[in-house]
Each structure stands twice: as structure tokens, then as C-alpha cells.
Design a protein around this motif. Structure first.
Motif, short mmCIF file in Angstrom:
data_model
loop_
_atom_site.label_atom_id
_atom_site.label_comp_id
_atom_site.label_asym_id
_atom_site.label_seq_id
_atom_site.Cartn_x
_atom_site.Cartn_y
_atom_site.Cartn_z
N GLY A 34 0.81 -1.20 0.00
CA GLY A 34 0.00 0.00 0.00
C GLY A 34 0.85 1.26 0.00
N THR A 35 0.21 2.37 0.30
CA THR A 35 0.87 3.67 0.28
C THR A 35 0.80 4.31 1.66
N PRO A 36 1.93 4.74 2.24
CA PRO A 36 1.89 5.39 3.55
C PRO A 36 0.89 6.53 3.60
N THR A 37 0.24 6.70 4.73
CA THR A 37 -0.76 7.73 5.06
C THR A 37 -2.15 7.44 4.50
N LEU A 38 -2.27 6.55 3.50
CA LEU A 38 -3.59 6.21 2.96
C LEU A 38 -4.07 4.94 3.64
N SER A 39 -4.78 5.10 4.75
CA SER A 39 -5.18 3.98 5.59
C SER A 39 -3.97 3.19 6.07
N ASP A 40 -2.86 3.85 6.16
CA ASP A 40 -1.62 3.31 6.69
C ASP A 40 -0.98 4.39 7.57
N PRO A 41 -0.13 4.01 8.54
CA PRO A 41 0.52 5.01 9.39
C PRO A 41 1.32 6.02 8.57
N GLY A 42 1.49 7.20 9.11
CA GLY A 42 2.32 8.20 8.45
C GLY A 42 1.69 9.58 8.40
N LEU A 43 0.37 9.66 8.51
CA LEU A 43 -0.30 10.96 8.40
C LEU A 43 0.15 11.93 9.49
N LEU A 44 0.26 11.42 10.71
CA LEU A 44 0.69 12.27 11.83
C LEU A 44 2.10 12.81 11.58
N LEU A 45 2.97 11.97 11.06
CA LEU A 45 4.34 12.39 10.77
C LEU A 45 4.37 13.45 9.67
N VAL A 46 3.63 13.23 8.61
CA VAL A 46 3.61 14.19 7.50
C VAL A 46 3.05 15.53 7.96
N LYS A 47 1.95 15.50 8.73
CA LYS A 47 1.35 16.75 9.21
C LYS A 47 2.32 17.51 10.11
N THR A 48 3.07 16.77 10.95
CA THR A 48 4.04 17.41 11.84
C THR A 48 5.17 18.04 11.03
N CYS A 49 5.64 17.33 10.02
CA CYS A 49 6.69 17.87 9.15
C CYS A 49 6.22 19.14 8.45
N VAL A 50 5.01 19.13 7.94
CA VAL A 50 4.46 20.31 7.26
C VAL A 50 4.39 21.49 8.23
N ASP A 51 3.90 21.21 9.44
CA ASP A 51 3.79 22.27 10.46
C ASP A 51 5.16 22.86 10.82
N LYS A 52 6.18 22.02 10.79
CA LYS A 52 7.53 22.46 11.18
C LYS A 52 8.38 22.87 9.97
N LYS A 53 7.73 23.02 8.80
CA LYS A 53 8.41 23.48 7.58
C LYS A 53 9.50 22.52 7.13
N ILE A 54 9.33 21.23 7.41
CA ILE A 54 10.27 20.20 6.94
C ILE A 54 9.74 19.65 5.61
N GLN A 55 10.57 19.66 4.60
CA GLN A 55 10.14 19.23 3.28
C GLN A 55 9.80 17.73 3.24
N VAL A 56 8.70 17.40 2.58
CA VAL A 56 8.29 16.00 2.41
C VAL A 56 8.13 15.74 0.92
N TYR A 57 8.73 14.67 0.43
CA TYR A 57 8.68 14.35 -0.99
C TYR A 57 8.03 12.97 -1.20
N PRO A 58 7.02 12.89 -2.06
CA PRO A 58 6.40 11.58 -2.33
C PRO A 58 7.18 10.80 -3.38
N ILE A 59 7.31 9.53 -3.18
CA ILE A 59 7.89 8.64 -4.20
C ILE A 59 6.80 7.63 -4.57
N PRO A 60 6.31 7.67 -5.80
CA PRO A 60 5.19 6.80 -6.17
C PRO A 60 5.47 5.33 -5.86
N GLY A 61 4.48 4.70 -5.29
CA GLY A 61 4.62 3.28 -4.95
C GLY A 61 3.30 2.57 -5.19
N PRO A 62 3.18 1.33 -4.74
CA PRO A 62 1.96 0.57 -4.97
C PRO A 62 0.78 1.16 -4.21
N SER A 63 -0.35 1.22 -4.85
CA SER A 63 -1.57 1.71 -4.20
C SER A 63 -2.75 0.88 -4.67
#
Length: 226
Positions: A34-63
Motif C-alpha cells: 500500500g501507500t503510507p498515510t492512505l489507511s496506513d501510518p504516516g499521516l501524523l508524521l507528515v502533518k508534523t513535518c508540514v507544520d515544522k516546515k520540513i520538506q516532504v517528498y512523495p515517491i510513487p509506490g503501490p496503491s
């Protein structure tokens, strides 16, 4: 270095991960399926990174979501819900909200509970088509295609997690004339509320609620003027 990160420890490990990122280290959030954050763990981490101005880059994977929709043959405008509620009360509340969305609907369900969900699909999505996708891209990949009205319960529970795609509903406003709608509306408005009449005729004749609502308003306005 690998850090185990899942729904039971994501809050605990979050600060440690943010510290690594603030030190300038590059971290990858990897999912075994699957893909992180889509019904998988990771959303909290991504939201925290966005709030703290830390760059997040998606790498396409299986979905499983896009894979199932791509072979469904249904409209490509879709609404992804994720895992459906497990209890009857919560599931009923959810499906009541979703039943009028005229998009393809995508759900995750555990295979062992497929018959439980099919019974509810028949009640809330009876005029639609369904695709049940199992083990996508794996050796036991299987697709079940059927009309929800006619799909039968499985004799044995399916294994693994399933991706369910339900088609949009199709409305043909030419099936019933305005005269017939007016006739029905006048009859029902003497007994039921405006909201109930709109729901009743729309469901019965498979026409848009707005069309029925506009006709009912004209009837009420004419009656008031007379």
C-alpha cells in the motif's frame, strides 16, 4: 538504521524522527504494502513535518486504491473512504452519508467480514455495480465483478484485505414525465413532509432530488396563492 513505525507507536517515535530530520538526516517512510498515510501510518508524521516546515517528498509506490479503480471500468471520479466501520450502528451512519454521493466509492474491508458488508451494500447501494479486488498484483490476485442487487454471499470468507469499488449511480430523468411527478407529489404532500416526499419520489423513480424538490415547491406555492 530502521525504525519500526506503526499505529501503536507513531506518537512515541514521532519526536525521535523529527529530531533526526532537524539534524539534516534524510529519512524514508516505507510501507511493505500500500501507500503510507492512505489507511496506513504516516499521516501524523507528515502533518508534523508540514507544520515544522520540513520538506516532504512523495515517491510513487503501490496503491490498491488507484490499481482497483483503474481496472474497475467505473467512472474515474472517485471518493476514497478507507476502512469501513466494524459495528452495525457506525456503519449505518457512515453509509447513510455516502449513499447519495454520485461518484465511484472506494473502501477497504477485511476479507473475513465481506458478507457482513455485502448485506449493507445491498441496502444502501442496491442499483450500483461492485468490484471486489483481492491480493492485487500478487499470485492469488482475484477480481469479483457483479451487480450489487444480484451478488451472493460468499460461502467461505475471503482471505486478506479487500479493496471494494462501487460504481456511481446513474439517473435517467427521462424515465418519468413531469406530469407523473406532479401527480405523485400532490398525493404524497397531503400525508408527508416535503423532505420525505422528495426522498420517496427520488428513490422510487430514480430521478434527482433537486428536480423533485423544485416541483414540490411550485405545488406548495400554487396552493398558497390559491
Amino acid at each position: 538504521k530502521l525504525i519500526s513505525y506503526h499505529k501503536f507507536n507513531e506518537q512515541k517515535e514521532l519526536l525521535k524522527i523529527i529530531e533526526y530530520l532537524n539534524e539534516g538526516k534524510i529519512l524514508s517512510l516505507i510501507s511493505d504494502a500500500g501507500t503510507p498515510t492512505l489507511s496506513d501510518p504516516g499521516l501524523l508524521l507528515v502533518k508534523t513535518c508540514v507544520d515544522k516546515k520540513i520538506q516532504v517528498y512523495p515517491i510513487p509506490g503501490p496503491s490498491a486504491i488507484t490499481a482497483a479503480v483503474s481496472v474497475s471500468g467505473f467512472d474515474d471520479k472517485f471518493f476514497f473512504y478507507g476502512f469501513l466501520p466494524k459495528t452495525e450502528n457506525d456503519l449505518t451512519k457512515t453509509l447513510k452519508k455516502l449513499k447519495d454521493l454520485n461518484y465511484s466509492l472506494v473502501f477497504f474491508t477485511p476479507g473475513i467480514k465481506i458478507n457482513f458488508y455485502i448485506k449493507f451494500f445491498k441496502e444502501y447501494f442496491s442499483d450500483r455495480n461492485i468490484l471486489i479486488a483481492r491480493e492485487i498484483s500478487k499470485i492469488h490476485e482475484t477480481f469479483y465483478r457483479e451487480k450489487i442487487n444480484t451478488i451472493k454471499l460468499f460461502k467461505t470468507p475471503l482471505k486478506g484485505e479487500l479493496t471494494i469499488v462501487i460504481s456511481k449511480f446513474y439517473i435517467d430523468t427521462k424515465l418519468v414525465s413531469n406530469t407523473e411527478i406532479i401527480h405523485q407529489a400532490k398525493k404524497y404532500l397531503n400525508k408527508y413532509s416535503l423532505k420525505d416526499v422528495v426522498e420517496l419520489i427520488s428513490k422510487k423513480e430514480k430521478i434527482s432530488k433537486k428536480k423533485v424538490y423544485d416541483i414540490c415547491l411550485k405545488i406548495k406555492k400554487n396552493e398558497k396563492n390559491n
